[in-house]
Design an enzyme around this catalytic site. Structure first.
Site, PDB file in Angstrom:
ATOM      1  N   HIS A   1       0.856  -1.187   0.000  1.00 30.02           N
ATOM      2  CA  HIS A   1       0.000   0.000   0.000  1.00 30.02           C
ATOM      3  C   HIS A   1       0.898   1.246   0.000  1.00 30.02           C
ATOM      4  O   HIS A   1       2.075   1.167   0.398  1.00 30.02           O
ATOM      5  CB  HIS A   1      -0.890   0.006   1.246  1.00 30.02           C
ATOM      6  CG  HIS A   1      -1.976  -1.039   1.221  1.00 30.02           C
ATOM      7  ND1 HIS A   1      -2.999  -1.075   2.143  1.00 30.02           N
ATOM      8  CD2 HIS A   1      -2.198  -2.082   0.379  1.00 30.02           C
ATOM      9  CE1 HIS A   1      -3.803  -2.101   1.876  1.00 30.02           C
ATOM     10  NE2 HIS A   1      -3.339  -2.722   0.810  1.00 30.02           N
TER      11      HIS A   1
ATOM     12  N   GLU B   1       1.085   3.846   1.910  1.00 29.95           N
ATOM     13  CA  GLU B   1       1.633   4.259   3.206  1.00 29.95           C
ATOM     14  C   GLU B   1       2.803   3.370   3.626  1.00 29.95           C
ATOM     15  O   GLU B   1       3.813   3.839   4.161  1.00 29.95           O
ATOM     16  CB  GLU B   1       0.557   4.193   4.307  1.00 29.95           C
ATOM     17  CG  GLU B   1      -0.679   5.029   4.042  1.00 29.95           C
ATOM     18  CD  GLU B   1      -1.796   4.219   3.395  1.00 29.95           C
ATOM     19  OE1 GLU B   1      -1.529   3.500   2.393  1.00 29.95           O
ATOM     20  OE2 GLU B   1      -2.936   4.311   3.875  1.00 29.95           O
TER      21      GLU B   1
ATOM     22  N   CYS C   1      -6.022   1.791   5.907  1.00 29.57           N
ATOM     23  CA  CYS C   1      -6.592   0.514   6.360  1.00 29.57           C
ATOM     24  C   CYS C   1      -5.947   0.162   7.704  1.00 29.57           C
ATOM     25  O   CYS C   1      -4.986   0.810   8.122  1.00 29.57           O
ATOM     26  CB  CYS C   1      -6.329  -0.566   5.314  1.00 29.57           C
ATOM     27  SG  CYS C   1      -4.617  -1.167   5.329  1.00 29.57           S
TER      28      CYS C   1
ATOM     29  N   CYS D   1      -2.068  -0.335   7.516  1.00 33.32           N
ATOM     30  CA  CYS D   1      -1.297   0.901   7.369  1.00 33.32           C
ATOM     31  C   CYS D   1      -1.403   1.792   8.601  1.00 33.32           C
ATOM     32  O   CYS D   1      -0.427   2.430   9.001  1.00 33.32           O
ATOM     33  CB  CYS D   1      -1.764   1.650   6.125  1.00 33.32           C
ATOM     34  SG  CYS D   1      -1.350   0.765   4.605  1.00 33.32           S
TER      35      CYS D   1
END
Lengths: 154, 154
Positions: free
Chosen positions: A56, A58, A86, A89
């Site tokens: 992801h 992040e 999420c 993260c």
């Protein structure tokens, strides 16, 4: 709305656009050094291209900058991301000791921070460092790019 | 207690020992292909050595095997880890579509799965795929290695 927040979120949106061009879920993020106001890292979602469910925006950002700095904790930074982080993260942002997380659109389906009945991670004792959270910066644009992406897939 | 679970948890403990030898928090994990019963990946915590706050054993295992397989989802696998996964890892295990997660000791401080008042991640709608969870395999040994590590640091 802080003008600086808008400027940084625009940079995160540019990253989201790069993800979209690669047919990845269009989420982007930038990391800002608080003292200098400088963007020190940029990243976007690359889970499919990298065959990595943890890639992801992040996580990529944190891994990249922690390596550059040579430490697993990078306090003194703010993280801007186009969509609500999420739970994975949100936890990583806390472990990295980032001061503040600023996101664009809420993620009503998979968000890790905002919903009382959701993981609501920064309200839990299991998360020791609790970054400050700001939401809703360029929310419409940040949400639309994701909505349009999934609509085009149907 | 299933004998196979004990065998695989011993392999995870070997990984935890490798972490301890490197002065990392001693947590280890192995990934088992369900059909063959084969251990297809092994990993241990390396956050300090890699300057990567996301380099927990479970994340390392998932990244490694997903790359080998060439897909971001790796169903058909069970993940054995010596300590209860944190919220970051619990989410990553779900995203990877792992069938079952088996852990040794409970993590009362930072666990992401077991506590009703904790993140309790697999009870949340934000987590779409909910792996089956088994806990308490070699719990005493798996807990002691972590407790002793932190005690030696005081």
């Amino acid at each position: 709305m802080d003008e600086k927040d808008v400027t940084y979120m625009r940079a995160a949106l540019e990253e989201a656009n790069k993800a979209r061009e690669k047919d990845e879920v269009p989420i982007g993020a930038v990391l800002v050094e608080r003292e200098s106001g400088e963007i020190v890292a940029r990243a976007h979602n690359l889970t499919r291209h990298l065959c990595d469910p943890t890639a992801h925006a992040e996580i990529a950002l944190i891994r990249k900058h922690a390596k550059t700095v040579g430490a697993q904790r990078i306090p003194g930074h703010d993280l801007y991301v186009t969509l609500e982080p999420c739970p994975m993260c949100a936890a990583a942002i806390s472990y990295a000791r980032i001061d503040r997380v600023i996101f664009g659109a809420l993620d009503q389906k998979s968000g890790g921070l905002s919903y009382v009945d959701g993981p609501n991670l920064y309200s839990k004792a299991a998360i020791h460092h609790k970054p400050e959270v700001t939401s809703g910066i360029l929310a419409d644009e940040c949400g639309a790019i994701v909505t349009n992406f999934f609509r085009s897939k149907r």
